[in-house]
Write a protein that holds these residues in place. Structure first.
Motif, PDB file in Angstrom:
ATOM      1  N   GLY A  53       0.795  -1.221   0.000  1.00  0.00           N
ATOM      2  CA  GLY A  53       0.000   0.000   0.000  1.00  0.00           C
ATOM      3  C   GLY A  53       0.824   1.265   0.000  1.00  0.00           C
ATOM      4  N   VAL A  54       2.006   1.215  -0.612  1.00  0.00           N
ATOM      5  CA  VAL A  54       2.912   2.364  -0.666  1.00  0.00           C
ATOM      6  C   VAL A  54       2.753   3.051  -2.023  1.00  0.00           C
ATOM      7  N   LEU A  55       2.748   4.387  -2.017  1.00  0.00           N
ATOM      8  CA  LEU A  55       2.540   5.175  -3.231  1.00  0.00           C
ATOM      9  C   LEU A  55       3.873   5.564  -3.873  1.00  0.00           C
ATOM     10  N   PHE A  56       3.970   5.312  -5.186  1.00  0.00           N
ATOM     11  CA  PHE A  56       5.155   5.667  -5.984  1.00  0.00           C
ATOM     12  C   PHE A  56       4.714   6.395  -7.255  1.00  0.00           C
ATOM     13  N   ASN A  57       5.708   6.979  -7.937  1.00  0.00           N
ATOM     14  CA  ASN A  57       5.435   7.370  -9.311  1.00  0.00           C
ATOM     15  C   ASN A  57       5.376   6.090 -10.157  1.00  0.00           C
ATOM     16  N   LYS A  58       5.093   6.202 -11.424  1.00  0.00           N
ATOM     17  CA  LYS A  58       4.798   5.016 -12.243  1.00  0.00           C
ATOM     18  C   LYS A  58       5.961   4.033 -12.304  1.00  0.00           C
ATOM     19  N   LEU A  63       9.579   7.311  -4.110  1.00  0.00           N
ATOM     20  CA  LEU A  63       8.668   6.806  -3.084  1.00  0.00           C
ATOM     21  C   LEU A  63       7.989   8.011  -2.459  1.00  0.00           C
ATOM     22  N   ILE A  64       6.682   8.126  -2.678  1.00  0.00           N
ATOM     23  CA  ILE A  64       5.955   9.336  -2.292  1.00  0.00           C
ATOM     24  C   ILE A  64       5.356   9.239  -0.895  1.00  0.00           C
ATOM     25  N   LYS A  65       4.656   8.129  -0.610  1.00  0.00           N
ATOM     26  CA  LYS A  65       4.001   8.002   0.694  1.00  0.00           C
ATOM     27  C   LYS A  65       3.956   6.546   1.142  1.00  0.00           C
ATOM     28  N   TYR A  66       4.526   6.294   2.303  1.00  0.00           N
ATOM     29  CA  TYR A  66       4.497   4.964   2.909  1.00  0.00           C
ATOM     30  C   TYR A  66       3.220   4.821   3.732  1.00  0.00           C
ATOM     31  N   SER A  67       2.695   3.605   3.774  1.00  0.00           N
ATOM     32  CA  SER A  67       1.488   3.345   4.574  1.00  0.00           C
ATOM     33  C   SER A  67       1.897   3.206   6.035  1.00  0.00           C
ATOM     34  N   VAL A  68       1.974   4.329   6.722  1.00  0.00           N
ATOM     35  CA  VAL A  68       2.634   4.395   8.032  1.00  0.00           C
ATOM     36  C   VAL A  68       1.896   3.651   9.135  1.00  0.00           C
ATOM     37  N   ASN A  69       0.612   3.372   8.931  1.00  0.00           N
ATOM     38  CA  ASN A  69      -0.157   2.685   9.978  1.00  0.00           C
ATOM     39  C   ASN A  69      -0.523   1.257   9.562  1.00  0.00           C
ATOM     40  N   SER A  70       0.314   0.660   8.728  1.00  0.00           N
ATOM     41  CA  SER A  70       0.002  -0.663   8.179  1.00  0.00           C
ATOM     42  C   SER A  70       0.383  -1.810   9.102  1.00  0.00           C
ATOM     43  N   HIS A  71       1.010  -1.510  10.238  1.00  0.00           N
ATOM     44  CA  HIS A  71       1.433  -2.514  11.222  1.00  0.00           C
ATOM     45  C   HIS A  71       2.578  -3.389  10.714  1.00  0.00           C
ATOM     46  N   ASN A  72       3.206  -2.998   9.608  1.00  0.00           N
ATOM     47  CA  ASN A  72       4.426  -3.672   9.176  1.00  0.00           C
ATOM     48  C   ASN A  72       5.609  -3.008   9.879  1.00  0.00           C
ATOM     49  N   PHE A  73       6.420  -3.800  10.559  1.00  0.00           N
ATOM     50  CA  PHE A  73       7.541  -3.174  11.250  1.00  0.00           C
ATOM     51  C   PHE A  73       8.845  -3.321  10.475  1.00  0.00           C
ATOM     52  N   VAL A  74       8.796  -3.968   9.302  1.00  0.00           N
ATOM     53  CA  VAL A  74       9.951  -3.998   8.412  1.00  0.00           C
ATOM     54  C   VAL A  74       9.484  -3.634   7.007  1.00  0.00           C
ATOM     55  N   GLU A  82      15.059   6.053  -6.372  1.00  0.00           N
ATOM     56  CA  GLU A  82      16.180   6.982  -6.316  1.00  0.00           C
ATOM     57  C   GLU A  82      15.933   8.117  -5.327  1.00  0.00           C
ATOM     58  N   THR A  83      14.651   8.418  -5.083  1.00  0.00           N
ATOM     59  CA  THR A  83      14.306   9.524  -4.192  1.00  0.00           C
ATOM     60  C   THR A  83      13.238   9.082  -3.197  1.00  0.00           C
ATOM     61  N   VAL A  84      13.508   9.326  -1.922  1.00  0.00           N
ATOM     62  CA  VAL A  84      12.494   9.169  -0.880  1.00  0.00           C
ATOM     63  C   VAL A  84      11.984  10.577  -0.593  1.00  0.00           C
ATOM     64  N   CYS A  85      10.749  10.835  -0.927  1.00  0.00           N
ATOM     65  CA  CYS A  85      10.223  12.200  -0.932  1.00  0.00           C
ATOM     66  C   CYS A  85      10.032  12.763   0.480  1.00  0.00           C
ATOM     67  N   ASP A  86       9.840  14.075   0.540  1.00  0.00           N
ATOM     68  CA  ASP A  86       9.603  14.756   1.818  1.00  0.00           C
ATOM     69  C   ASP A  86       8.454  14.082   2.575  1.00  0.00           C
ATOM     70  N   GLY A  87       8.688  13.778   3.840  1.00  0.00           N
ATOM     71  CA  GLY A  87       7.627  13.247   4.690  1.00  0.00           C
ATOM     72  C   GLY A  87       7.126  11.870   4.315  1.00  0.00           C
ATOM     73  N   ALA A  88       7.869  11.124   3.507  1.00  0.00           N
ATOM     74  CA  ALA A  88       7.383   9.835   2.996  1.00  0.00           C
ATOM     75  C   ALA A  88       7.053   8.840   4.103  1.00  0.00           C
ATOM     76  N   PHE A  89       7.887   8.782   5.129  1.00  0.00           N
ATOM     77  CA  PHE A  89       7.665   7.849   6.250  1.00  0.00           C
ATOM     78  C   PHE A  89       7.270   8.601   7.526  1.00  0.00           C
ATOM     79  N   TYR A  90       6.838   9.818   7.375  1.00  0.00           N
ATOM     80  CA  TYR A  90       6.488  10.670   8.524  1.00  0.00           C
ATOM     81  C   TYR A  90       5.504   9.944   9.441  1.00  0.00           C
ATOM     82  N   ALA A 111      11.536  13.006   6.031  1.00  0.00           N
ATOM     83  CA  ALA A 111      11.142  11.728   5.437  1.00  0.00           C
ATOM     84  C   ALA A 111      10.939  10.651   6.500  1.00  0.00           C
ATOM     85  N   PHE A 112      11.740  10.671   7.560  1.00  0.00           N
ATOM     86  CA  PHE A 112      11.633   9.674   8.632  1.00  0.00           C
ATOM     87  C   PHE A 112      11.333  10.334   9.981  1.00  0.00           C
ATOM     88  N   MET A 113      10.691  11.472   9.935  1.00  0.00           N
ATOM     89  CA  MET A 113      10.373  12.169  11.182  1.00  0.00           C
ATOM     90  C   MET A 113       9.356  11.366  12.001  1.00  0.00           C
TER      91      MET A 113
END
Length: 222
Positions: A53-58, A63-74, A82-90, A111-113
């Motif tokens: 459930g992670v959002l990317f460009n085509k 990597l635009i947005k990680y599913s931060v509440n998905s309960h995956n810890f890895v 090539e780019t982890v966007c601003d706030g991607a894993f916020y 990105a990892f705040m």
């Protein structure tokens, strides 16, 4: 979908991106700490998502947005990124381990705040390669984690790590986000308070004679 269009929507949990969406700002879902899954229609020509459930460009270079509440810890970032966007894993509070490929060149601001549980970063490149990555501001949780260089997938997973299943999904789902419900929807109802027309009872008592004031009392209103 413009900058911060859904930013700080703390209760937003699931997003479906239809095929006709052509532009999504990289801050469109900024700080949405409850997102469980973002699903992109396979026919979309500009964006994509993975099984987590992670959002990317085509082409999955950003990597635009990680599913931060998905309960995956890895989570292993795809090698194409090539780019982890601003706030991607916020606010990825559950994230404990992450694998980063040696194609990553940029890690954006925040990105990892608030990735407070992040303890280990497995990097596929060398320390020299890592030092060349442009890391933006407010990524302390990433930088203070244990960084393992020249890491392999076996190193990352390890025998002591059990990847949780991702079959459980909350029932709350946001419909196609480009379609805004009409304000004249039949589902919209307007409630009025009942109009009150109560009047005070009319009194017809004539004014007392000034010569008989001592025997006059004021009528009570009921």
């Amino acid at each position: 979908i413009d900058d911060y269009a859904f930013g700080y929507c703390y209760k937003l949990r699931s997003v479906t991106v239809p095929a006709d969406v052509t532009s999504i700002s990289e801050t469109a879902f900024y700080a949405d700490k409850s997102i469980v899954r973002i699903t992109v229609d396979e026919k979309n020509q500009h964006y994509s998502s993975d099984d987590y459930g992670v959002l990317f460009n085509k082409d999955k270079t950003r990597l635009i947005k990680y599913s931060v509440n998905s309960h995956n810890f890895v989570y292993a970032i795809p090698d194409s990124v090539e780019t982890v966007c601003d706030g991607a894993f916020y606010a990825g509070y559950n994230l404990a381990r992450i694998m980063i490929g040696d194609n990553v060149r940029t890690i954006g601001d925040e990105a990892f705040m608030f990735c407070e549980q992040l303890t280990d970063v497995y990097y596929k490149g060398t320390k020299e390669d890592w030092d060349k990555i442009s890391v933006g501001a407010d990524n302390e949780y990433l930088l203070k984690a244990n960084i393992h260089f020249n890491a392999t997938e076996d190193d990352f997973l390890g025998e002591d790590v059990a990847i949780p299943t991702t079959t459980e999904r909350p029932s709350i789902t946001v419909p196609a986000i480009t379609k805004v419900p009409s304000t004249t929807s039949s589902a919209e109802t307007t409630t009025r308070l009942p109009e009150t027309t109560t009047r005070l009872p009319e009194t017809t008592t004539s004014a007392p004679d000034v010569t008989d004031v001592a025997h006059t009392h004021t009528p009570k209103l009921v």
